[in-house]
Design a protein around this motif. Structure first.
Motif, PDB file in Angstrom:
ATOM      1  N   LEU A 133      41.854  81.108  62.310  1.00  0.00           N
ATOM      2  CA  LEU A 133      42.763  80.122  62.880  1.00  0.00           C
ATOM      3  C   LEU A 133      42.038  79.163  63.815  1.00  0.00           C
ATOM      4  N   ALA A 134      40.717  79.351  63.938  1.00  0.00           N
ATOM      5  CA  ALA A 134      39.975  78.464  64.829  1.00  0.00           C
ATOM      6  C   ALA A 134      38.753  77.891  64.131  1.00  0.00           C
ATOM      7  N   LEU A 135      38.929  77.517  62.861  1.00  0.00           N
ATOM      8  CA  LEU A 135      37.786  76.988  62.112  1.00  0.00           C
ATOM      9  C   LEU A 135      37.521  75.544  62.527  1.00  0.00           C
ATOM     10  N   ASN A 136      36.301  75.274  62.993  1.00  0.00           N
ATOM     11  CA  ASN A 136      35.979  73.891  63.368  1.00  0.00           C
ATOM     12  C   ASN A 136      35.402  73.133  62.169  1.00  0.00           C
ATOM     13  N   ASP A 137      35.115  71.841  62.398  1.00  0.00           N
ATOM     14  CA  ASP A 137      34.607  71.014  61.298  1.00  0.00           C
ATOM     15  C   ASP A 137      33.336  71.583  60.694  1.00  0.00           C
ATOM     16  N   GLY A 138      32.453  72.059  61.583  1.00  0.00           N
ATOM     17  CA  GLY A 138      31.182  72.590  61.110  1.00  0.00           C
ATOM     18  C   GLY A 138      31.381  73.756  60.155  1.00  0.00           C
ATOM     19  N   ALA A 139      32.262  74.691  60.553  1.00  0.00           N
ATOM     20  CA  ALA A 139      32.493  75.871  59.714  1.00  0.00           C
ATOM     21  C   ALA A 139      33.082  75.471  58.368  1.00  0.00           C
ATOM     22  N   LEU A 140      34.017  74.518  58.381  1.00  0.00           N
ATOM     23  CA  LEU A 140      34.631  74.080  57.122  1.00  0.00           C
ATOM     24  C   LEU A 140      33.598  73.385  56.229  1.00  0.00           C
ATOM     25  N   LEU A 141      32.750  72.578  56.860  1.00  0.00           N
ATOM     26  CA  LEU A 141      31.720  71.878  56.104  1.00  0.00           C
ATOM     27  C   LEU A 141      30.762  72.880  55.462  1.00  0.00           C
ATOM     28  N   LEU A 142      30.380  73.886  56.249  1.00  0.00           N
ATOM     29  CA  LEU A 142      29.488  74.922  55.730  1.00  0.00           C
ATOM     30  C   LEU A 142      30.127  75.617  54.530  1.00  0.00           C
ATOM     31  N   LEU A 143      31.403  75.969  54.658  1.00  0.00           N
ATOM     32  CA  LEU A 143      32.108  76.634  53.558  1.00  0.00           C
ATOM     33  C   LEU A 143      32.105  75.762  52.304  1.00  0.00           C
ATOM     34  N   CYS A 144      32.407  74.460  52.485  1.00  0.00           N
ATOM     35  CA  CYS A 144      32.472  73.553  51.332  1.00  0.00           C
ATOM     36  C   CYS A 144      31.106  73.451  50.658  1.00  0.00           C
ATOM     37  N   CYS A 145      30.052  73.318  51.485  1.00  0.00           N
ATOM     38  CA  CYS A 145      28.706  73.203  50.913  1.00  0.00           C
ATOM     39  C   CYS A 145      28.348  74.459  50.124  1.00  0.00           C
ATOM     40  N   VAL A 146      28.576  75.622  50.736  1.00  0.00           N
ATOM     41  CA  VAL A 146      28.177  76.867  50.086  1.00  0.00           C
ATOM     42  C   VAL A 146      28.973  77.079  48.798  1.00  0.00           C
ATOM     43  N   THR A 147      30.274  76.798  48.834  1.00  0.00           N
ATOM     44  CA  THR A 147      31.072  76.992  47.630  1.00  0.00           C
ATOM     45  C   THR A 147      30.647  76.030  46.516  1.00  0.00           C
ATOM     46  N   THR A 148      30.384  74.778  46.878  1.00  0.00           N
ATOM     47  CA  THR A 148      29.919  73.827  45.869  1.00  0.00           C
ATOM     48  C   THR A 148      28.601  74.284  45.263  1.00  0.00           C
ATOM     49  N   PHE A 149      27.684  74.696  46.143  1.00  0.00           N
ATOM     50  CA  PHE A 149      26.386  75.170  45.683  1.00  0.00           C
ATOM     51  C   PHE A 149      26.544  76.388  44.776  1.00  0.00           C
ATOM     52  N   THR A 150      27.462  77.290  45.156  1.00  0.00           N
ATOM     53  CA  THR A 150      27.697  78.492  44.359  1.00  0.00           C
ATOM     54  C   THR A 150      28.201  78.133  42.966  1.00  0.00           C
ATOM     55  N   MET A 151      29.180  77.238  42.920  1.00  0.00           N
ATOM     56  CA  MET A 151      29.757  76.836  41.627  1.00  0.00           C
ATOM     57  C   MET A 151      28.677  76.239  40.728  1.00  0.00           C
ATOM     58  N   LEU A 152      27.887  75.317  41.296  1.00  0.00           N
ATOM     59  CA  LEU A 152      26.852  74.666  40.487  1.00  0.00           C
ATOM     60  C   LEU A 152      25.820  75.686  40.006  1.00  0.00           C
ATOM     61  N   SER A 153      25.386  76.552  40.925  1.00  0.00           N
ATOM     62  CA  SER A 153      24.378  77.548  40.542  1.00  0.00           C
ATOM     63  C   SER A 153      24.901  78.467  39.461  1.00  0.00           C
ATOM     64  N   LEU A 154      26.149  78.914  39.626  1.00  0.00           N
ATOM     65  CA  LEU A 154      26.707  79.838  38.633  1.00  0.00           C
ATOM     66  C   LEU A 154      26.863  79.151  37.287  1.00  0.00           C
ATOM     67  N   ALA A 155      27.284  77.890  37.298  1.00  0.00           N
ATOM     68  CA  ALA A 155      27.436  77.163  36.046  1.00  0.00           C
ATOM     69  C   ALA A 155      26.085  77.086  35.336  1.00  0.00           C
ATOM     70  N   LEU A 156      25.044  76.857  36.139  1.00  0.00           N
ATOM     71  CA  LEU A 156      23.701  76.710  35.580  1.00  0.00           C
ATOM     72  C   LEU A 156      23.160  78.043  35.080  1.00  0.00           C
ATOM     73  N   MET A 157      23.414  79.110  35.815  1.00  0.00           N
ATOM     74  CA  MET A 157      22.785  80.394  35.492  1.00  0.00           C
ATOM     75  C   MET A 157      23.754  81.377  34.848  1.00  0.00           C
ATOM     76  N   PHE A 158      24.869  80.872  34.348  1.00  0.00           N
ATOM     77  CA  PHE A 158      25.908  81.790  33.874  1.00  0.00           C
ATOM     78  C   PHE A 158      25.380  82.740  32.801  1.00  0.00           C
ATOM     79  N   ARG A 159      24.698  82.179  31.786  1.00  0.00           N
ATOM     80  CA  ARG A 159      24.234  83.046  30.691  1.00  0.00           C
ATOM     81  C   ARG A 159      23.205  84.049  31.197  1.00  0.00           C
ATOM     82  N   LEU A 160      22.314  83.550  32.071  1.00  0.00           N
ATOM     83  CA  LEU A 160      21.273  84.420  32.622  1.00  0.00           C
ATOM     84  C   LEU A 160      21.897  85.612  33.351  1.00  0.00           C
TER      85      LEU A 160
END
Lengths: 288, 249
Positions: A133-160
């Motif tokens: 309930l106290a997420l600041n901009d930095g924490a939200l930005l970090l979450l967005c970056c990590v989730t985006t990175f995760t999605m892209l990485s998984l899409a790339l390495m899915f078969r592997l």
């Protein structure tokens, strides 16, 4: 109805931030949780989540309650434990579950001890159970970056990652990329746990990965559907958990995890893929 | 050295700790040969295949593939590490055989999808494409793994006890697949324990008991004298080391 489900989000910015943060966490956590479950690594995930604690605690000791200090410490500790647990299982007589359990206990004790050297109980509670309930901009930005990175990485390495999970020996006979797939997967788990623990706390964050994945197993068969359902369950638990925490004034991290737990229990009974009722009412699945 | 050998083993020796599993093995497999590896328990048959594919490192001697590239060697282990509970279909597991063409990122095109279908059909699994691997019988899973092997298009195929826990119908179908490979000029080396099958379908035999006992046409290799010699050799080292079970691979 509207009052119950929508108004808290309309009225309060912290609720909107919490909702956004949780949905982003659920999106990254769903595929990772499904693979952790299918690879029988649920316990490993649990341990890595705890292993982050001493790292975050040292970060806290050095930098106080700052996003970057906690994150940096957590990531380092998570990576170290991901590498060590595999190494210990391979090179000593200890079986993997025992080596994981020792890590779990040592990390938790060490983390709590380090935090209490400098901080008070409020800080400790924040780190263990999160402050969604106290997420600041930095924490939200970090979450967005990590989730985006995760999605892209998984899409790339899915078969592997898929092949490394289904038949590691076969992949090893074809290519040396298997180890890269394995450790990249662990690295993604660590990243998501670290980014998410600001919101859910280091004790609770793994729950939003594992519970929806385990619940999805009762509803779907293919990997793709499992991931989709796990995300929907994670998202729904987050929203309902947040609302429950708002209306009943209970801590939000545990409320979200308990909601996910409730969905798991319900699916355990009525899930159509091997839930309790479906396995007992029909003939057992033919294995021929 | 035979000209045009697909696989050359020179002085191949493998140890597990202090225990020898293979000792000074020399053998050349001609291109296009169909060879059975036979020997008593603990003779190092599986170890031989694992050493050929590089899963086990020899402490002496070497394995060479003649004109073949490493990626042209396909291997079906005895105990597949396949995670049977994994929610993946026959079609998906067979498609994995295309790894050398697709790599980690590529998607199968129309031609490759047809190849997958044909491979599934060739092993008698048509109609079961979308069946999950957890629902297959032992024989059906082995058929699916043969289909995957088909797609790998290996020039040298290594099979470790491919007919273990397989019903007679499957055995006949899989032998037909092996014979088709053989007529396509592919070199095949298969570990087998059933001498009837070897005599009926495998023209060449490599009889080992850690060391080479005999190698050549099956009829000349699988004689009573040779197999007795092989089991005596294996028993002798078992007595000596009390540890044949440890190297029972």
């Amino acid at each position: 109805m509207l009052e119950l489900f929508v108004e808290p989000f309309v009225k309060f910015e912290f609720m909107r931030r919490a909702m956004f943060g949780c949905l982003v966490i659920a999106a990254g956590a769903a595929p990772l949780g499904v693979f952790l479950m299918l690879r029988r690594m649920s316990l490993t995930g649990d341990v890595m989540a705890h292993a982050i604690l001493p790292g975050a605690a040292i970060g806290y000791l050095v930098g106080g309650f700052s996003l970057s200090a906690l994150t940096f410490g957590g990531i380092i500790a998570g990576f170290v434990v991901a590498l060590l647990s595999g190494l210990i299982a391979r090179t000593t007589i200890l079986k993997e579950d025992a080596s994981l359990a020792t890590f779990y206990l040592i990390s938790l004790a060490l983390g709590v001890l380090i935090i209490s050297i400098r901080g008070d109980n409020i800080d400790l509670i924040h780190i263990l159970f999160g402050s969604v309930l106290a997420l600041n901009d930095g924490a939200l930005l970090l979450l967005c970056c990590v989730t985006t990175f995760t999605m892209l990485s998984l899409a790339l390495m899915f078969r592997l990652i898929l092949m490394e999970s289904v038949d590691p020996q076969f992949l090893a006979s074809l290519s040396r990329l298997g180890a890269i797939g394995h450790y990249s997967f662990l690295a993604l788990v660590v990243l998501n746990l670290v980014a998410g623990f600001h919101a859910m706390g280091s004790l609770m964050i793994i729950g939003i990965m594992l519970l929806p994945a385990a619940t999805a197993r009762f509803w779907a068969r293919s990997v793709g559907t499992l991931i989709l359902i796990a995300f929907l369950i994670g998202a729904a638990s987050s929203l309902l958990g947040l609302l429950a925490s708002f209306h009943f004034s209970v801590p939000s991290g545990p409320a979200i995890i308990l909601t996910a737990g409730l969905m798991y229990l319900i699916s355990l009974f009525i899930g159509r893929e091997g839930g309790w009722i479906s396995s007992n009412s029909k003939n057992p699945k033919v294995t021929q | 050295m035979v000209q045009g050998a697909a696989l050359q083993l020179s002085d191949l020796s493998v140890n597990f700790g202090a225990i020898p599993a293979l000792l000074g093995l020399n053998a050349d497999l001609a291109v296009g040969s169909l060879t059975a590896v036979v020997g008593p328990n603990g003779a190092g048959k599986s170890t031989l295949l694992k050493t050929v594919v590089g899963e086990v490192q020899p402490f002496r001697g070497r394995v060479s593939f003649g004109a073949l590239k490493r990626s042209e060697v396909a291997y079906l282990p005895q105990h597949s590490t396949i995670e049977r509970d994994f929610p993946i279909s026959v079609q998906e597991i067979v498609t994995m055989g295309l790894w050398n063409e697709l790599g980690p990122f590529g998607a199968p095109d129309r031609r490759q999808r047809t190849e997958v279908e044909e491979a599934i059909e060739a092993v008698g699994m048509a109609g079961l494409e979308s069946r999950m691997i957890g629902q297959l019988s032992g024989g059906q899973l082995q058929r699916a793994l043969f289909a995957r092997l088909l797609l790998q298009k290996g020039k040298l195929i290594l099979l470790d006890e491919p007919f273990n826990a397989v019903d007679t119908k499957t055995l006949i179908d899989l032998i037909r697949v092996i014979k088709e490979w053989h007529s396509d000029g592919i070199t095949i080396l298969a570990v087998l324990h059933d001498q009837e099958t070897v005599r009926a379908h495998f023209p060449q035999t490599l009889l080992i008991a850690r060391e080479l006992v005999a190698h050549g046409p099956t009829r000349q290799v699988l004689t009573g004298a040779n197999t007795q010699l092989a089991s005596r050799m294996c028993e002798a080292c078992a007595d000596e080391l009390h540890s044949c079970s440890k190297v029972n691979t």
